[in-house]
Enzyme design. Structure first.
Site, PDB file in Angstrom:
ATOM      1  N   TYR A   1      -7.003 -11.455   7.527  1.00  0.00           N
ATOM      2  CA  TYR A   1      -6.494 -10.098   7.769  1.00  0.00           C
ATOM      3  C   TYR A   1      -7.618  -9.171   8.244  1.00  0.00           C
ATOM      4  CZ  TYR A   1      -1.894 -10.995   5.719  1.00  0.00           C
ATOM      5  OH  TYR A   1      -0.631 -11.456   5.469  1.00  0.00           O
TER       6      TYR A   1
ATOM      7  N   ARG B   1       9.400   3.920  -4.334  1.00  0.00           N
ATOM      8  CA  ARG B   1       8.535   3.921  -3.153  1.00  0.00           C
ATOM      9  C   ARG B   1       8.759   5.205  -2.346  1.00  0.00           C
ATOM     10  NH1 ARG B   1       8.622   2.414   2.032  1.00  0.00           N
ATOM     11  NH2 ARG B   1       6.944   1.188   2.964  1.00  0.00           N
TER      12      ARG B   1
ATOM     13  N   ARG C   1       6.707 -11.826  -5.592  1.00  0.00           N
ATOM     14  CA  ARG C   1       7.272 -10.576  -5.045  1.00  0.00           C
ATOM     15  C   ARG C   1       8.500 -10.120  -5.810  1.00  0.00           C
ATOM     16  NH1 ARG C   1       5.558  -9.265   0.380  1.00  0.00           N
ATOM     17  NH2 ARG C   1       3.415  -9.978   0.469  1.00  0.00           N
TER      18      ARG C   1
ATOM     19  N   ARG D   1      11.178  -4.762  -2.130  1.00  0.00           N
ATOM     20  CA  ARG D   1      12.202  -4.067  -1.352  1.00  0.00           C
ATOM     21  C   ARG D   1      13.648  -4.527  -1.569  1.00  0.00           C
ATOM     22  NH1 ARG D   1       9.807  -4.332   4.514  1.00  0.00           N
ATOM     23  NH2 ARG D   1       8.975  -6.216   3.562  1.00  0.00           N
TER      24      ARG D   1
ATOM     25  N   ASP E   1      -1.510  -5.203  -4.058  1.00  0.00           N
ATOM     26  CA  ASP E   1      -1.464  -6.039  -2.864  1.00  0.00           C
ATOM     27  C   ASP E   1      -2.784  -6.769  -2.727  1.00  0.00           C
ATOM     28  OD1 ASP E   1       0.417  -6.510  -0.465  1.00  0.00           O
ATOM     29  OD2 ASP E   1      -1.580  -6.398   0.405  1.00  0.00           O
TER      30      ASP E   1
HETATM   31  O1  1CP Z   1       6.053  -8.303  -7.304  1.00  0.00           O
HETATM   32  C1  1CP Z   1       5.032  -8.814  -6.835  1.00  0.00           C
HETATM   33  O2  1CP Z   1       4.971  -9.999  -6.456  1.00  0.00           O
HETATM   34  C2  1CP Z   1       3.737  -8.013  -6.848  1.00  0.00           C
HETATM   35  C3  1CP Z   1       3.240  -7.408  -5.718  1.00  0.00           C
HETATM   36  C4  1CP Z   1       2.664  -8.059  -4.451  1.00  0.00           C
HETATM   37  C5  1CP Z   1       1.896  -9.224  -4.253  1.00  0.00           C
HETATM   38  C6  1CP Z   1       1.558 -10.308  -5.271  1.00  0.00           C
HETATM   39  C7  1CP Z   1       2.767  -7.415  -3.212  1.00  0.00           C
HETATM   40  C8  1CP Z   1       3.487  -6.150  -2.979  1.00  0.00           C
HETATM   41  N1  1CP Z   1       2.015  -8.111  -2.306  1.00  0.00           N
HETATM   42  C9  1CP Z   1       1.495  -9.234  -2.895  1.00  0.00           C
HETATM   43  C10 1CP Z   1       0.611 -10.241  -2.299  1.00  0.00           C
HETATM   44  C11 1CP Z   1       0.465 -10.320  -0.831  1.00  0.00           C
HETATM   45  N2  1CP Z   1       0.380  -9.302   0.088  1.00  0.00           N
HETATM   46  C12 1CP Z   1       0.268 -11.530  -0.129  1.00  0.00           C
HETATM   47  C13 1CP Z   1       0.144 -12.878  -0.784  1.00  0.00           C
HETATM   48  C14 1CP Z   1       1.424 -13.467  -1.160  1.00  0.00           C
HETATM   49  C15 1CP Z   1       2.329 -13.846  -0.018  1.00  0.00           C
HETATM   50  O3  1CP Z   1       1.930 -14.732   0.753  1.00  0.00           O
HETATM   51  O4  1CP Z   1       3.410 -13.275   0.060  1.00  0.00           O
HETATM   52  C16 1CP Z   1       0.126 -11.232   1.238  1.00  0.00           C
HETATM   53  C17 1CP Z   1      -0.089 -12.191   2.384  1.00  0.00           C
HETATM   54  C18 1CP Z   1       0.193  -9.817   1.374  1.00  0.00           C
HETATM   55  C19 1CP Z   1       0.024  -9.031   2.613  1.00  0.00           C
HETATM   56  C20 1CP Z   1       1.156  -8.138   2.830  1.00  0.00           C
HETATM   57  N3  1CP Z   1       1.329  -6.985   2.139  1.00  0.00           N
HETATM   58  C21 1CP Z   1       2.265  -8.314   3.694  1.00  0.00           C
HETATM   59  C22 1CP Z   1       2.474  -9.490   4.651  1.00  0.00           C
HETATM   60  C23 1CP Z   1       2.010  -9.120   6.000  1.00  0.00           C
HETATM   61  C24 1CP Z   1       1.983 -10.230   7.039  1.00  0.00           C
HETATM   62  O5  1CP Z   1       2.809 -10.159   7.967  1.00  0.00           O
HETATM   63  O6  1CP Z   1       1.141 -11.119   6.966  1.00  0.00           O
HETATM   64  C25 1CP Z   1       3.100  -7.194   3.520  1.00  0.00           C
HETATM   65  C26 1CP Z   1       4.379  -6.884   4.234  1.00  0.00           C
HETATM   66  C27 1CP Z   1       2.503  -6.379   2.508  1.00  0.00           C
HETATM   67  C28 1CP Z   1       3.039  -5.123   1.917  1.00  0.00           C
HETATM   68  C29 1CP Z   1       3.655  -5.304   0.602  1.00  0.00           C
HETATM   69  N4  1CP Z   1       2.993  -5.802  -0.516  1.00  0.00           N
HETATM   70  C30 1CP Z   1       3.822  -5.785  -1.598  1.00  0.00           C
HETATM   71  C31 1CP Z   1       5.073  -5.239  -1.181  1.00  0.00           C
HETATM   72  C32 1CP Z   1       6.261  -5.000  -2.072  1.00  0.00           C
HETATM   73  C33 1CP Z   1       4.956  -4.955   0.194  1.00  0.00           C
HETATM   74  C34 1CP Z   1       6.011  -4.324   1.064  1.00  0.00           C
HETATM   75  C35 1CP Z   1       5.734  -2.882   1.094  1.00  0.00           C
HETATM   76  C36 1CP Z   1       6.930  -2.033   1.263  1.00  0.00           C
HETATM   77  O7  1CP Z   1       7.371  -1.898   2.419  1.00  0.00           O
HETATM   78  O8  1CP Z   1       7.418  -1.460   0.271  1.00  0.00           O
END
Ligand code: 1CP
Length: 359
Positions: A154, A40, A27, A31, A77
């Site tokens: 999910y 964003r 990540r 944010r 994502d």
């Molecule tokens: O910089 C990076 O790492 C690249 C981008 C990236 C990756 C690799 C994002 C952007 N998401 C992910 C993978 C991801 N997404 C995972 C696997 C890794 C981990 O365990 O963290 C998972 C479980 C998700 C699902 C997801 N997407 C969540 C978690 C939800 C939950 O409660 O289970 C969330 C909040 C997102 C949205 C998301 N994805 C990425 C970002 C920057 C965001 C936040 C969006 C925002 O508000 O701007």
């Protein structure tokens, strides 16, 4: 301006001897960075950001430009696959990802098909192509997917979950339907990863964020077996056979031996795993990636430096009989992290890790 090529991460992932420990951070775009929040906002919402290759490229590059990390990860994502399968992903402010059309019944599962990677997920492949062009060899690009178990969780829950009541209910009550679901997701993941590599991804990571919620027997049957199919498919394909694959099961520390048995190249470790112990168990077979507690990044710079050193010391010297270490956090960096801490982390690892690599 041409920048010097940095392929340290790829060489480390192939088990080659390197001069210092490479670092990237899960990540790393996101944010905690004000410049990410600005893009964003410009995009309007998270999905539009993912679906606009030029903007996805811009946020992928932000942490590379700012901190000099050793690898870039595609900004996207894991939930793009279920979205392309028709589940309609929305990102609810303050709640996280939600599917308008979760999959709960056998009839709904049976209707699912494998998305065409270039047609239905073309925006991801376009992003990979644009990013590779922009990177111009500066650092390697990591492509990724969620694991079948994590994606299925999910898809059935409809959102994030704490207890996984629905997906586990399906697994216990209708294991055949759970397997049908996991298989169509696995086939989709394989097609998706092959397309990412064809588009330019230079290594791959499988995020099994929720595999650690399973019993050992169920982990083997419902998560690991499908990750095994993915590794097998990639390692026997002409285009992907030389692309390193890293598996990361959060909470999977007790299963490292069986994860290494899949034939993957590296294992991601969360912060609960003792790195020295993991090295003794599987370090001669796979590269280890991790594993500082991400919450350290929300504290002060001296804590960041001290804890980074503890991780480097836990892995210890690179002897030649082990495959090596890639520095990362044990899970994603949180929105509360201080950007200055990221600089302190990168500087510490890049300036201090050389002493653990013999000349
Ligand atoms: O910089 C990076 O790492 C690249 C981008 C990236 C990756 C690799 C994002 C952007 N998401 C992910 C993978 C991801 N997404 C995972 C696997 C890794 C981990 O365990 O963290 C998972 C479980 C998700 C699902 C997801 N997407 C969540 C978690 C939800 C939950 O409660 O289970 C969330 C909040 C997102 C949205 C998301 N994805 C990425 C970002 C920057 C965001 C936040 C969006 C925002 O508000 O701007």
């Amino acid at each position: 301006m041409t920048q010097m090529k940095n392929d340290l991460y790829l060489r480390a992932l192939k088990g080659e001897k390197v001069e210092r420990t490479p670092i990237w951070v899960m990540r790393q775009a996101g944010r905690y960075l004000p410049e990410y929040r600005a893009v964003r906002k410009q995009a309007g919402d998270f999905l539009t950001l993912c679906k606009t290759p030029e903007l996805a490229c811009e946020v992928t590059m932000q942490p590379i430009d700012r901190f000099g990390l050793d690898a870039a990860i595609l900004f996207s994502d894991i939930l793009t696959i279920p979205d392309a399968m028709g589940l309609e992903l929305v990102l609810e402010e303050g709640i996280g990802p939600v599917f308008n059309k979760p999959v709960r019944t056998v009839a709904e599962i049976n209707k699912l098909g494998v998305p065409d990677a270039e047609q239905d997920l073309g925006y991801v492949m376009d992003a990979v192509r644009v990013i590779r062009k922009e990177l111009d060899g500066r650092v390697p690009l990591i492509g990724f997917t969620g694991s079948p178990w994590t994606l299925a969780s999910y898809m059935v829950e409809g959102s994030g979950s704490k207890e996984f009541r629905r997906i586990k209910g399906l697994m216990f009550e209708s294991p055949a339907a759970a397997r049908t679901l996991l298989q169509v997701v696995t086939d989709s993941v394989i097609t998706y990863l092959k397309a990412q590599v064809a588009a330019g991804a230079q290594s791959l990571m499988v995020f099994d964020t929720w595999g650690g919620m399973l019993s050992t027997a169920n982990y083997q049957t419902f998560s690991l077996a499908y990750m095994q199919q993915i590794v097998d498919a990639l390692k026997t394909d002409e285009v992907t056979k030389d692309t390193p694959v890293v598996l990361f099961t959060k909470g999977g520390g007790q299963w490292l031996e069986m994860m290494a048995d899949t034939g993957c190249d590296g294992l991601g470790l969360d912060w609960t795993v003792d790195l020295a112990n993991a090295k003794a168990r599987v370090g001669d077979r796979v590269v280890l990636q991790g594993n500082m507690d991400p919450v350290v990044m929300n504290t002060g710079e001296s804590q960041v430096r001290d804890n980074a050193m503890l991780v480097l010391e836990a892995y210890g010297n690179h002897s030649g009989s082990d495959k090596g270490h890639i520095f990362n956090l044990g899970h994603g960096i949180q929105p509360f992290a201080q950007p200055d801490n990221m600089q302190a982390l990168v500087t510490t690892v890049q300036s201090q890790s050389g002493q653990f690599h013999s000349k």
